[in-house]
Design a protein around this motif. Structure first.
Motif, PDB file in Angstrom:
ATOM      1  N   ARG A 115       0.804  -1.210   0.000  1.00  0.00           N
ATOM      2  CA  ARG A 115       0.000   0.000   0.000  1.00  0.00           C
ATOM      3  C   ARG A 115       0.843   1.269   0.000  1.00  0.00           C
ATOM      4  NH1 ARG A 115      -4.124  -2.172   4.690  1.00  0.00           N
ATOM      5  NH2 ARG A 115      -5.324  -3.607   3.375  1.00  0.00           N
ATOM      6  N   SER A 116       1.947   1.254   0.711  1.00  0.00           N
ATOM      7  CA  SER A 116       2.773   2.458   0.779  1.00  0.00           C
ATOM      8  C   SER A 116       3.342   2.819  -0.590  1.00  0.00           C
ATOM      9  CB  SER A 116       3.909   2.267   1.789  1.00  0.00           C
ATOM     10  OG  SER A 116       3.387   2.107   3.095  1.00  0.00           O
ATOM     11  N   LEU A 117       3.868   1.818  -1.308  1.00  0.00           N
ATOM     12  CA  LEU A 117       4.383   2.081  -2.654  1.00  0.00           C
ATOM     13  C   LEU A 117       3.267   2.529  -3.588  1.00  0.00           C
ATOM     14  CD1 LEU A 117       7.006  -0.716  -3.483  1.00  0.00           C
ATOM     15  CD2 LEU A 117       7.397   1.743  -3.250  1.00  0.00           C
ATOM     16  N   ASP A 145      -6.905   2.928   4.431  1.00  0.00           N
ATOM     17  CA  ASP A 145      -6.346   1.649   4.867  1.00  0.00           C
ATOM     18  C   ASP A 145      -5.020   1.823   5.613  1.00  0.00           C
ATOM     19  OD1 ASP A 145      -8.515   0.500   3.657  1.00  0.00           O
ATOM     20  OD2 ASP A 145      -7.438  -0.060   1.828  1.00  0.00           O
ATOM     21  N   LEU A 146      -4.323   2.925   5.342  1.00  0.00           N
ATOM     22  CA  LEU A 146      -3.052   3.214   6.013  1.00  0.00           C
ATOM     23  C   LEU A 146      -3.245   3.985   7.319  1.00  0.00           C
ATOM     24  CD1 LEU A 146      -0.945   4.171   2.864  1.00  0.00           C
ATOM     25  CD2 LEU A 146      -0.549   2.183   4.328  1.00  0.00           C
ATOM     26  N   ASP A 151      -6.669  12.598   5.607  1.00  0.00           N
ATOM     27  CA  ASP A 151      -6.188  12.707   4.230  1.00  0.00           C
ATOM     28  C   ASP A 151      -7.123  11.972   3.280  1.00  0.00           C
ATOM     29  OD1 ASP A 151      -3.924  14.229   4.803  1.00  0.00           O
ATOM     30  OD2 ASP A 151      -2.721  12.467   5.279  1.00  0.00           O
ATOM     31  N   ALA A 152      -7.641  10.833   3.721  1.00  0.00           N
ATOM     32  CA  ALA A 152      -8.568  10.065   2.894  1.00  0.00           C
ATOM     33  C   ALA A 152      -9.811  10.892   2.580  1.00  0.00           C
ATOM     34  CB  ALA A 152      -8.957   8.770   3.599  1.00  0.00           C
ATOM     35  N   ALA A 153     -10.397  11.516   3.607  1.00  0.00           N
ATOM     36  CA  ALA A 153     -11.602  12.319   3.396  1.00  0.00           C
ATOM     37  C   ALA A 153     -11.319  13.495   2.468  1.00  0.00           C
ATOM     38  CB  ALA A 153     -12.133  12.808   4.739  1.00  0.00           C
ATOM     39  N   ARG A 154     -10.154  14.119   2.627  1.00  0.00           N
ATOM     40  CA  ARG A 154      -9.797  15.257   1.765  1.00  0.00           C
ATOM     41  C   ARG A 154      -9.739  14.823   0.304  1.00  0.00           C
ATOM     42  NH1 ARG A 154      -4.982  16.286  -0.221  1.00  0.00           N
ATOM     43  NH2 ARG A 154      -3.930  14.962   1.326  1.00  0.00           N
TER      44      ARG A 154
END
Length: 245
Positions: A115-117, A145-146, A151-154
């Motif tokens: 996921r990070s990559l 997921d991280l 940040d996801a909502a943004r």
């Protein structure tokens, strides 16, 4: 060539391949013949033969991004994720600013569980393609997921601003907001998803959950009932409905 393309467009992959092979038999060894033969072979799920023709096409025109994408897809379908990654990275060397190649790299990395990559790849695409809503959804879901809900909502809100008609984007936003404890925000997002796609049982169920968790019992019952109307095999909705009743 024209007959091969018509057959390919209409899904007659075997007939299309026959026409392109006829070109090879006449000594015609062009980029187009190999690229479209690879497309026909892909339609026939003959992945390794497709790889051969994509490679021949790229020898003749190494700056054609769709051929790298097709090559990567053929390797993926053949279970060779490492070779698929190599294909899109080769494409990026030839076309460093093509967001499709970078996005496909992120897709492959996400599929492999890194996921990070994948997030780093999608971040690059988001910078290169400021009007791409889908990559913002992919990145937002990865941030979720991280463990980065803000940040996801943004990112998901950015995607909705770009394409407010997509019900799945609203549903993803609802998942992030409700999962982070903002039940009223999640409810509002799920309502938007249901409004845009009233035939999706999962969206109705998600709205029902957000309502139930706010003790809005009657409205929750209505949504779980609707979920079962759309999908009578939705066991979780049946269980929730029984609990509320």
């Amino acid at each position: 060539m024209r007959e091969g393309l018509v057959n390919l467009r209409e899904g007659r992959h075997a007939a299309s391949l026959e026409r392109f092979r006829g070109l090879f038999g006449r000594g015609i060894d062009s980029f187009e013949a190999h690229y479209y033969a690879a497309r026909a072979l892909t339609g026939l799920k003959r992945w390794r033969e497709a790889v051969t023709h994509y490679e021949r096409a790229l020898e003749k025109l190494p700056s054609y991004s769709a051929a790298y994408l097709g090559l990567a897809d053929a390797h993926l379908a053949d279970g060779k994720a490492t070779l698929a990654l190599d294909a899109v990275r080769r494409g990026q060397k030839a076309l460093p600013d093509d967001p499709r190649l970078i996005e496909r790299e992120g897709d492959i990395e996400r599929q492999a569980g890194d996921r990070s990559l994948a997030a780093r790849s999608y971040e690059r695409v988001a910078q290169l393609a400021p009007r791409d809503a889908l990559v913002r959804v992919k990145l937002g879901e990865l941030y979720r997921d991280l463990g980065r809900p803000a940040d996801a909502a943004r990112l998901l809100r950015e995607a909705i601003n770009l394409d407010p008609a997509a019900a799945s984007y609203w549903n993803s936003l609802g998942m992030v907001l409700a999962g982070g404890g903002d039940l009223s925000g999640g409810e509002a997002a799920f309502r938007q998803a249901v409004t845009r796609d009233g035939a999706n049982a999962q969206y109705a169920y998600n709205l029902g959950l957000a309502l139930a968790r706010q003790n809005k019992r009657d409205e929750a019952v209505a949504q779980f009932t609707r979920t079962l109307e759309l999908n009578p095999r939705f066991a979780a909705a049946r269980q929730r409905l029984a609990e509320l009743r």
